[in-house]
Design an enzyme around this catalytic site. Structure first.
Site, PDB file in Angstrom:
ATOM      1  N   HIS A 169       0.555  14.091 -37.426  1.00 17.72           N
ATOM      2  CA  HIS A 169       0.368  14.430 -36.012  1.00 17.72           C
ATOM      3  C   HIS A 169      -0.890  13.791 -35.427  1.00 17.72           C
ATOM      4  O   HIS A 169      -1.057  13.771 -34.206  1.00 17.72           O
ATOM      5  CB  HIS A 169       0.354  15.951 -35.820  1.00 17.72           C
ATOM      6  CG  HIS A 169      -0.894  16.622 -36.286  1.00 17.72           C
ATOM      7  ND1 HIS A 169      -1.021  17.220 -37.525  1.00 17.72           N
ATOM      8  CD2 HIS A 169      -2.097  16.824 -35.680  1.00 17.72           C
ATOM      9  CE1 HIS A 169      -2.216  17.746 -37.646  1.00 17.72           C
ATOM     10  NE2 HIS A 169      -2.907  17.521 -36.544  1.00 17.72           N
ATOM     11  N   ASP A 199       3.875  16.361 -42.803  1.00 14.92           N
ATOM     12  CA  ASP A 199       2.748  16.043 -41.922  1.00 14.92           C
ATOM     13  C   ASP A 199       1.721  15.157 -42.631  1.00 14.92           C
ATOM     14  O   ASP A 199       0.517  15.415 -42.577  1.00 14.92           O
ATOM     15  CB  ASP A 199       2.086  17.319 -41.409  1.00 14.92           C
ATOM     16  CG  ASP A 199       1.244  17.082 -40.160  1.00 14.92           C
ATOM     17  OD1 ASP A 199       1.392  15.994 -39.555  1.00 14.92           O
ATOM     18  OD2 ASP A 199       0.445  17.957 -39.795  1.00 14.92           O
ATOM     19  N   SER A 278      -8.390  17.546 -38.372  1.00 14.13           N
ATOM     20  CA  SER A 278      -7.069  17.282 -38.934  1.00 14.13           C
ATOM     21  C   SER A 278      -7.064  15.965 -39.695  1.00 14.13           C
ATOM     22  O   SER A 278      -7.542  14.943 -39.207  1.00 14.13           O
ATOM     23  CB  SER A 278      -6.018  17.230 -37.823  1.00 14.13           C
ATOM     24  OG  SER A 278      -5.890  18.488 -37.206  1.00 14.13           O
TER      25      SER A 278
END
Length: 461
Positions: A169, A199, A278
């Site tokens: 993402h 992911d 992230s």
């Protein structure tokens, strides 16, 4: 001309403690007052200036007394001057010592755990990178196509060949990706491949090998709740930030931001993870990678004390690649586990895609099945060209009168109970492409066991 003595000094006035004048004594005449300066830094001709003060006396027979007075005044002035100089020097030295005490202090002493944390950050920071996601936008006035930043995140160096691992993402929807290393050099990155279900994404940069420091990799199978963890990343675009905490939960489950497919065995931590973290690494106290920071639980979007990391075992590393695996208490079990996972990063590096087995069905939401009063996965669709369709699983359909006819309800796979969609995904993640599994289904009012040959997911990048 000097004024008469009687008009200058009253007969009852005592002039100096060293010289008492009586009523009949000649009085000295002062044209200027006697001033005493005590600046210790301007000693030129001081005594001369003091002695040259206009202390004048008229002609009288008492000149010896006046000479004695001048000598006493000069000695008093000299003593005061020396005392003033000594006092000023003392104050100067004291001020200098005070100033130096503010500048040069005792070296800071850190505790052993603080030193370990500082060393961990210094050793692993060169392995963490900053990733910028650029998107192509067309100017509404000039119609020029521009690249503008639409997001950022973190990542870490995987190997000396220039492969960078991050979250999918972080680079989703990017027309261009740039990677900034720890030394602030920026490189254009190429997307090697990604796995939307887990992911995970892999990038490649053409950077010199001496600038690339792969991060040491550990194992997440033997983690314990309460052990210390450390997260390094670039939250809010801030360069290389370290947050600490503990593992607050294990075996959590979150959904992939791209596909909604559940990710199992996720690590829960209270180490602050904010937007920009992230894709960054989650480390244990030895500085080994145990997870990839991927999500937070927060309605406001900021860290609320609950963060989630994809465990390193889910990402999937081949056994024998990393030295830290030799400390695992059951190597044979770990090797079997890693071979089944298949190495997501290694597959992306080698093939640019992940080969994951599927049944080839679409199933109903778990809430719909619960309303029917049964436990399992209700098959809504089973295309005839898919593994389940070829094996003969029945989908849900309507009859000629529009009545709903329920399809097969999957209750177990290879003897492992299936109560919801997450259970089905978890079992399939442990299988290989080309493996034949026994699917047990509830069809009407009876149970059937159907063998299904698993196939890879089509069109997966």
């Amino acid at each position: 001309m000097a004024a008469p003595h009687s008009s200058l000094i009253s007969p009852h006035y005592s002039y100096s403690p060293t010289l008492s004048l009586s009523k009949t004594s000649p009085k000295p005449s002062l044209s200027k007052p006697l001033l005493l300066f005590t600046n210790p830094f301007n000693n030129n001709n001081r005594i001369t200036s003091l002695l040259s003060a206009s202390l004048r006396t008229p002609s009288s027979p008492h000149n010896d007394l006046l000479a004695e007075h001048r000598t006493c005044a000069a000695l008093d002035s000299l003593l005061v001057l020396c005392a003033s100089a000594a006092l000023s020097f003392t104050l100067f030295v004291a001020d200098a010592n005070s100033a130096s005490a503010l500048v040069v202090g005792t070296p800071r002493k850190l505790q052993s755990d603080e030193l370990a944390t500082v060393r961990l950050f210094q050793d692993n920071t060169p392995s963490v990178v900053y990733i910028t996601n650029l998107a192509a936008r067309q100017d509404v006035f000039t119609l020029d196509v521009l690249e503008v930043p639409q997001g950022s995140g973190s990542g870490f160096v995987w190997d000396k060949e220039g492969h960078i691992v991050t979250n999918y993402h972080v680079i989703r929807g990017a027309s261009d990706v740039k990677v900034t290393l720890a030394d602030q050099t920026t490189y254009d990155a190429k997307i090697v491949g990604y796995d939307q279900d887990k992911d995970v994404a892999v990038l490649h940069v053409d950077a010199p090998r001496n600038k690339l420091r792969p991060i040491p990799v550990g194992v997440s199978a033997d983690l314990l709740v309460g052990q210390k963890v450390y997260a390094i990343g670039n939250p809010f675009g801030l360069d290389h930030t370290l947050t600490t905490g503990v593992i607050s939960g294990l075996r959590r489950e979150i959904s992939s931001a791209a596909t909604g497919r559940p990710i199992q065995d996720v690590i829960q931590t209270d180490a602050a993870i904010n937007p920009g973290n992230s894709g960054g690494p989650l480390l244990d106290s030895s500085g080994n990678l145990i997870g990839i920071n991927t999500a937070i639980y927060s309605p406001s979007g900021a860290s609320s004390g609950v963060g989630f990391s994809i465990p390193v075992d889910t990402v999937g590393y081949y056994f024998g690649r990393f030295p830290s695996i030799r400390f695992y208490r059951c190597r044979s079990v770990l090797r079997h586990h890693l071979e089944l996972v298949g190495g997501i990063v290694d597959q992306l590096v080698k093939f640019g895609k992940v080969t994951r087995p599927i049944l080839g069905i679409k199933f109903a939401p778990d809430q719909s099945v619960e309303q029917l009063g049964v436990s399992g996965v209700l098959v809504l669709d089973a295309p005839p060209n898919g593994p389940a369709g070829k094996a003969g699983l029945l989908p849900t359909k309507r009859d000629a009168y529009g009545r709903l006819i329920l399809g097969d309800i999957i209750t177990s796979v290879n003897g492992k109970k299936v109560t919801n969609g997450s259970d089905l995904y978890r079992i399939l993640d442990q299988c290989k492409v080309g493996e034949k599994v026994i699917v047990e289904v509830l069809r009407g009012d009876h149970i059937e066991k159907i063998p299904v040959l698993l196939e890879p997911k089509p069109n997966e990048s």
